[in-house]
Design a protein around this motif. Structure first.
Motif, short mmCIF file in Angstrom:
data_model
loop_
_atom_site.label_atom_id
_atom_site.label_comp_id
_atom_site.label_asym_id
_atom_site.label_seq_id
_atom_site.Cartn_x
_atom_site.Cartn_y
_atom_site.Cartn_z
N SER A 34 0.62 -1.22 0.09
CA SER A 34 0.08 0.03 -0.08
C SER A 34 0.81 1.38 0.18
CB SER A 34 -1.07 0.04 1.25
OG SER A 34 -0.19 -0.08 2.38
N VAL A 36 4.13 3.99 -1.72
CA VAL A 36 4.53 4.45 -2.68
C VAL A 36 5.27 3.67 -3.68
CG1 VAL A 36 5.99 6.49 -3.96
CG2 VAL A 36 4.29 6.79 -1.82
N ASP A 122 -6.29 11.07 -3.96
CA ASP A 122 -5.95 12.04 -3.17
C ASP A 122 -5.16 13.30 -4.02
OD1 ASP A 122 -4.80 14.14 -1.40
OD2 ASP A 122 -3.61 12.65 -0.30
N LYS A 127 -1.89 12.12 -5.60
CA LYS A 127 -1.76 10.55 -5.29
C LYS A 127 -2.89 9.81 -6.02
CE LYS A 127 1.51 11.19 -1.37
NZ LYS A 127 1.77 10.73 -0.22
N MET A 129 -4.12 5.86 -5.45
CA MET A 129 -4.10 4.82 -4.80
C MET A 129 -4.67 3.57 -5.68
SD MET A 129 -3.97 7.33 -2.68
CE MET A 129 -5.22 8.03 -2.15
N THR A 130 -3.88 2.63 -5.89
CA THR A 130 -4.01 1.25 -6.72
C THR A 130 -4.17 0.13 -5.98
OG1 THR A 130 -1.98 0.76 -7.58
CG2 THR A 130 -3.16 2.63 -8.41
N VAL A 134 0.72 3.14 -3.94
CA VAL A 134 0.33 4.57 -4.38
C VAL A 134 1.31 4.97 -5.51
CG1 VAL A 134 0.26 6.67 -3.24
CG2 VAL A 134 -0.34 5.01 -2.13
N GLU A 136 2.43 8.55 -7.20
CA GLU A 136 2.19 10.24 -7.25
C GLU A 136 2.53 10.63 -8.70
OE1 GLU A 136 5.28 10.87 -3.44
OE2 GLU A 136 6.10 9.90 -4.95
#
Length: 433
Positions: A34, A36, A122, A127, A129-130, A134, A136
């Motif tokens: 979960s 980066v 976000d 960001k 989220m997948t 994450v 960026e």
């Protein structure tokens, strides 16, 4: 290779000249978790969706500025073309024919492809989220496609009914399912196809499908017919051309009923109830009303309560909701972008505009004045085709995309059928190679 302002229109129309969300990853640095993934070291554009819009944008961003890192997030391992999928249903193409690799984007342009699903966004901290972690970004391009409003037809909003009455307007399992059911149908059987209310993906698409199913019936299923319940008051696109073809080739095979909504379905019996009566067909292709892909809702991209489509500014496709998020393709709101059809070619054209505008945005440059194009071929049998085409420009006074020229084919013929086949080959190359 950079796209200059002089070449902007040339690239936007490149595929036309050629006619004469979400596994594993292509990038080894992607791992489960979960946190980066693929830490950003320079300017980066993340693309969500690898269909006609997203794949095109990935390539053309790299053409515009190879230094921009492009990461494309797509659920499917391979690209499957919704345009031309009717040919599979019609029995003269296979899924292999419309399934293409993303390897060209990776090898030829350095696009990084992550096979994952989007979970959250976000937009303040930029960001995405997948399911792989994450990502960026500096800018995010969302090209999610469509989903169905199953709830508008009583009894349809459950897995058993969806399997019994496939829509097949997103190429894949349902395309194969519908083709197999047509092949398995006994002679003398009845096929039911419902056309959804506008707006929906590919306005002439259901009518091409009607033609090709009728062609299949004529060749292989004597005594059978296709009944069409159209939610609209007439054929939405290329009406006179389709009607003439049906009259000449498919008399007694196509029964067309306009202004007739589907009210309910029953998966246990196969019964379909419409405003004008009910029927139990041997094969049913129920296409519900449509909306933007559910991903767009889950990521909070809707700017107005009750919207079914994402509002974006037509000059740049920057979303109304977030200035760092751009949205293209079928998911866009016609009331915001203007009167362009929800077609693969329009998504391709939007993607090229968005690619230029987003790179310029990263460089602090003003957007250029864009143009957009659409050409849509339809086959009425295995050899003969018809088409509609249009050129659009951005009208600054009303902040909308407006048609400036266009038209339909004067008739049907084998040459236009050849153009349809050449167009598919050309535009797939334009997107993916």
């Amino acid at each position: 290779m950079s796209i200059s302002r002089r070449n902007f229109v040339k690239y936007t129309t490149a595929a036309a000249a050629g006619t004469a969300i979400f596994g594993c990853s292509h990038n080894d640095s992607v791992s489960k978790g979960s946190g980066v993934i693929m830490p950003k070291s320079g300017k980066r554009i993340v693309i969500l969706g690898g269909g006609w819009g997203g794949a095109t944008a990935a390539k053309y961003i790299k053409l515009e500025d190879p230094s921009v890192e492009v990461v494309m997030v797509e659920r499917q391992e391979k690209f499957i073309s919704c345009p031309v999928s009717n040919w599979v249903i019609g029995g003269f193409r296979t899924m292999k024919d419309i399934t293409k690799s993303y390897d060209g984007l990776v090898k030829n342009y350095g696009v990084k492809v992550v096979h994952a699903e989007a979970k959250d966004l976000d937009a303040v901290n930029k960001k995405l989220m997948t399911t792989k972690g994450v990502l960026e970004y500096d800018l995010l391009l969302v090209s999610p496609g469509i989903s169905y409003k199953y709830e508008t037809i009583e009894g349809l909003n459950n897995p058993a009914a969806i399997e019994m009455f496939p829509a097949a307007m997103k190429a894949g399992h349902e395309t194969v399912l519908l083709a197999e059911r047509l092949k398995a149908m006994e002679p003398g059987g009845v096929v039911l196809l419902s056309v959804p209310p506008t707006p929906y993906r590919c306005p002439p698409g259901p009518y091409e499908r009607i033609s090709l199913i009728a062609n299949f019936i004529k060749k292989y299923k004597p005594g059978s017919k296709i009944i069409v319940f159209d939610s609209n008051d007439g054929i939405v696109s290329k009406g006179p051309l389709f009607k003439a073809a049906w009259e000449d080739y498919y008399q007694g095979i196509i029964e067309y009923v306009p202004d007739n909504f589907i009210k309910s379905v029953d998966a246990s019996t196969g019964r379909v109830v419409s405003e004008q009566g009910d029927i139990v067909p041997e094969v049913a292709n129920i296409i519900p009303a449509m909306k933007a892909n559910q991903t767009a809702f889950n990521l909070g991209l809707m700017s107005n309560e009750g919207d079914d489509w994402v509002r974006a500014y037509p000059k740049t496709f920057e979303s109304y909701k977030y200035d760092s998020v751009h949205v293209i393709g079928d998911a866009t709101h016609n009331g915001a972008v203007g009167g362009v059809p929800k077609s693969g070619y329009v998504a391709n054209s939007m993607a090229k505009v968005a690619a230029v505008q987003m790179v310029r945005k990263l460089k602090g440059l003003d957007p250029v004045e864009p143009t957009y194009v659409n050409t849509c071929y339809s086959l009425i049998n295995e050899t003969e085709g018809i088409f509609v085409s249009a050129v659009y420009r951005y009208d600054e006074k009303i902040d909308r995309i407006m048609s400036v020229s266009g038209g339909v084919s004067p008739t049907r013929n084998a040459l236009f059928g050849k153009h349809a086949r050449d167009w598919a080959t050309s535009i797939w190359s334009d997107m993916l190679l």
